[in-house]
Design an enzyme around this catalytic site. Structure first.
Site, short mmCIF file in Angstrom:
data_model
loop_
_atom_site.label_atom_id
_atom_site.label_comp_id
_atom_site.label_asym_id
_atom_site.label_seq_id
_atom_site.Cartn_x
_atom_site.Cartn_y
_atom_site.Cartn_z
N VAL A 1 -30.11 -15.13 2.21
CA VAL A 1 -30.46 -14.06 1.26
C VAL A 1 -30.82 -12.76 2.00
O VAL A 1 -30.20 -11.71 1.77
CB VAL A 1 -31.64 -14.52 0.35
CG1 VAL A 1 -32.14 -13.37 -0.50
CG2 VAL A 1 -31.20 -15.67 -0.53
N LYS B 1 -36.79 -28.99 -12.19
CA LYS B 1 -36.69 -29.06 -10.73
C LYS B 1 -36.85 -30.52 -10.34
O LYS B 1 -37.60 -31.26 -10.98
CB LYS B 1 -37.81 -28.23 -10.09
CG LYS B 1 -37.55 -27.86 -8.66
CD LYS B 1 -36.80 -26.55 -8.56
CE LYS B 1 -36.46 -26.22 -7.12
NZ LYS B 1 -35.76 -24.93 -7.00
N GLY C 1 -31.92 -14.84 6.73
CA GLY C 1 -31.00 -15.96 6.51
C GLY C 1 -29.97 -15.59 5.46
O GLY C 1 -29.52 -14.44 5.36
P1 NAD Z 1 -32.45 -19.42 4.67
O1 NAD Z 1 -32.98 -20.69 5.23
O2 NAD Z 1 -30.98 -19.15 4.77
O3 NAD Z 1 -33.20 -18.17 5.35
C1 NAD Z 1 -34.57 -18.11 5.52
C2 NAD Z 1 -34.80 -17.34 6.82
O4 NAD Z 1 -36.20 -17.10 6.97
C3 NAD Z 1 -34.34 -18.10 8.06
O5 NAD Z 1 -33.50 -17.28 8.84
C4 NAD Z 1 -35.66 -18.43 8.77
O6 NAD Z 1 -35.52 -18.48 10.19
C5 NAD Z 1 -36.53 -17.28 8.34
N1 NAD Z 1 -37.98 -17.51 8.46
C6 NAD Z 1 -38.68 -18.65 8.24
N2 NAD Z 1 -39.97 -18.44 8.47
C7 NAD Z 1 -40.11 -17.14 8.83
C8 NAD Z 1 -41.21 -16.32 9.18
N3 NAD Z 1 -42.46 -16.80 9.23
N4 NAD Z 1 -40.98 -15.02 9.47
C9 NAD Z 1 -39.72 -14.51 9.45
N5 NAD Z 1 -38.64 -15.26 9.12
C10 NAD Z 1 -38.83 -16.54 8.82
O7 NAD Z 1 -32.95 -19.39 3.17
P2 NAD Z 1 -32.43 -18.44 2.00
O8 NAD Z 1 -31.47 -19.20 1.15
O9 NAD Z 1 -32.05 -17.13 2.59
O10 NAD Z 1 -33.76 -18.27 1.12
C11 NAD Z 1 -34.77 -17.33 1.49
C12 NAD Z 1 -35.85 -17.32 0.43
O11 NAD Z 1 -35.27 -16.95 -0.82
C13 NAD Z 1 -36.53 -18.66 0.18
O12 NAD Z 1 -37.89 -18.42 -0.16
C14 NAD Z 1 -35.80 -19.22 -1.03
O13 NAD Z 1 -36.61 -20.12 -1.78
C15 NAD Z 1 -35.54 -17.95 -1.82
N6 NAD Z 1 -34.41 -18.01 -2.74
C16 NAD Z 1 -33.18 -18.31 -2.29
C17 NAD Z 1 -32.11 -18.34 -3.20
C18 NAD Z 1 -30.70 -18.62 -2.73
O14 NAD Z 1 -29.76 -18.43 -3.54
N7 NAD Z 1 -30.47 -19.03 -1.50
C19 NAD Z 1 -32.33 -18.08 -4.56
C20 NAD Z 1 -33.63 -17.75 -5.00
C21 NAD Z 1 -34.66 -17.73 -4.07
#
Ligand code: NAD
Length: 355
Positions: free
Chosen positions: A187, A81, A185
């Site tokens: 995911v 990372k 979001g």
């Molecule tokens: P994203 O930014 O698209 O979505 C995250 C969402 O969470 C946003 O809509 C945001 O407004 C919301 N949010 C933030 N704080 C919040 C709270 N306190 N209560 C409710 N909602 C809240 O990010 P993503 O890509 O969807 O990733 C989501 C999670 O999954 C993260 O923890 C990320 O590390 C993990 N993840 C993502 C991927 C990927 O492929 N994108 C892969 C593995 C893990």
């Protein structure tokens, strides 16, 4: 003074490199935890840390997490990372990304980078101008692997939730199974859409009020306030927002029988996995269920490295193995009376030669 590499977060990392480039103002940390199974793969985070030590800690913890995630996904990749330490104004310039690309190239393929928080596809294209050890680049043609990992992550979580429902609720159908989704979001939104198609009952929460209301209307879901979602009376809680959301206080409020979502590092501390287990909730270890994105990114990288195109169906075939892996973990957990996150850690450590 205690040697810093004896601290728990260091965990025998193979490489921890601090990158400084005066001309562009770049300061970054590249951490490679293990290359036992292949190049250390994991994204680059662009974040402002008021205390740079927190940036180092993040790089170390996330990199070890990638070792475990890649091993458990059956990928021929190790874990790494990078963290770019942004200034308060989060200034990001092409020169910084170029200098970062040079640093990745300098590691000669022992580290492979991709997007993470604060870094998008366009940034990766910039980095790719200096090194081939990059993934998460735009899709090169229809049906090819690559592009945004979010939908692939969502698919793996959706399949993992169905496996958990089958394991715990003894049903193959998601019809009227009540799932509360925290974070809608890339995911969480994808997971909710897939579950809605199966007739699941959905309760959504996001701090983006407008976005969550719009999605709820589209798929026919209820919305609750972000601070209420963890305590919703439901079958499955799917955390897809932030890490460290499972602690003494939130676990005490939990009414779901299953916790299965994509957020990284959901357990605030290792002891919280045991607490969930003792409370009788079935937990899908986060790095096992959320591996769909890295499966896509790694498949794309390995194909480009070998000068061939990878088909998106290759990615789906690997993602389809996530439910079976979860089932193996849950069975071992129940047979041995050990929390599933500990079972997964032990399996991952064995796979990377550190058992
Ligand atoms: P994203 O930014 O698209 O979505 C995250 C969402 O969470 C946003 O809509 C945001 O407004 C919301 N949010 C933030 N704080 C919040 C709270 N306190 N209560 C409710 N909602 C809240 O990010 P993503 O890509 O969807 O990733 C989501 C999670 O999954 C993260 O923890 C990320 O590390 C993990 N993840 C993502 C991927 C990927 O492929 N994108 C892969 C593995 C893990």
């Amino acid at each position: 003074m205690t040697a810093f590499w004896t601290e728990p977060d260091f965990d025998d990392h193979e490489i921890v490199q601090v990158v400084r480039d005066r001309a562009s103002g770049l300061t970054a940390i590249i951490a490679v935890h293990s290359t036992h199974l292949g190049p250390g793969a994991g994204g680059t985070r662009f974040w402002h840390y008021p205390d740079p030590k927190d940036g180092l800690r993040d790089a170390l913890r996330l990199s070890r997490g990638m070792s475990y995630k890649n091993a458990m996904a059956g990928l021929p990749m190790g874990g790494g990372k990078a963290v770019i330490l942004a200034d308060e104004g989060r200034t990001k310039t092409p020169d910084m990304l170029t200098a970062f690309g040079d640093a990745v190239e300098g590691l000669g393929g022992r580290y492979v980078t991709a997007e993470d928080v604060g870094i998008g596809e366009a940034d990766m294209v910039e980095v790719a101008g200096r090194t081939a050890h990059v993934s998460g680049l735009p899709v090169s043609g229809e049906g090819n692997a690559g592009g945004d990992p979010g939908p692939f992550t969502a698919r793996g979580i959706y399949l993992g939730i169905k496996a958990a429902v089958k394991h715990r609720l003894k049903t193959d159908s998601m019809k009227d199974v009540h799932v509360a989704v925290q974070g809608t979001g890339s995911v969480g939104g994808g997971v909710a859409r897939l579950l809605a198609k199966d007739g699941a009952r959905l309760t959504l929460a996001d701090i983006d009020k407008h976005g969550v209301e719009k999605l709820a209307q589209e798929i026919g879901a209820e919305v609750v306030a972000p601070d209420e979602v963890l305590g919703v009376q439901c079958d499955v809680l799917s955390p897809n927002a932030l890490g460290a959301i499972l602690n003494e206080e939130t676990i005490a409020k939990l009414k779901a029988q299953i916790v299965a979502g994509g957020a990284n590092n959901q357990l605030a501390r290792a002891r919280h996995g045991k607490l969930l287990f003792e409370q009788g909730a079935l937990y899908a270890p986060d790095y096992v269920i959320n591996a769909g994105g890295i499966i896509s990114v790694a498949t794309e990288y390995l194909a480009r490295r070998d000068s061939r195109e990878a088909d998106v169906s290759d990615v789906h075939a690997l993602i389809d193995q996530i439910p079976g892996r979860l089932e193996t973990i849950w069975r071992a957990s129940e047979a041995d009376g050990i929390a599933p996150d500990i079972v997964a850690d032990t399996m991952a450590q064995e796979l990377i030669g550190r058992g």
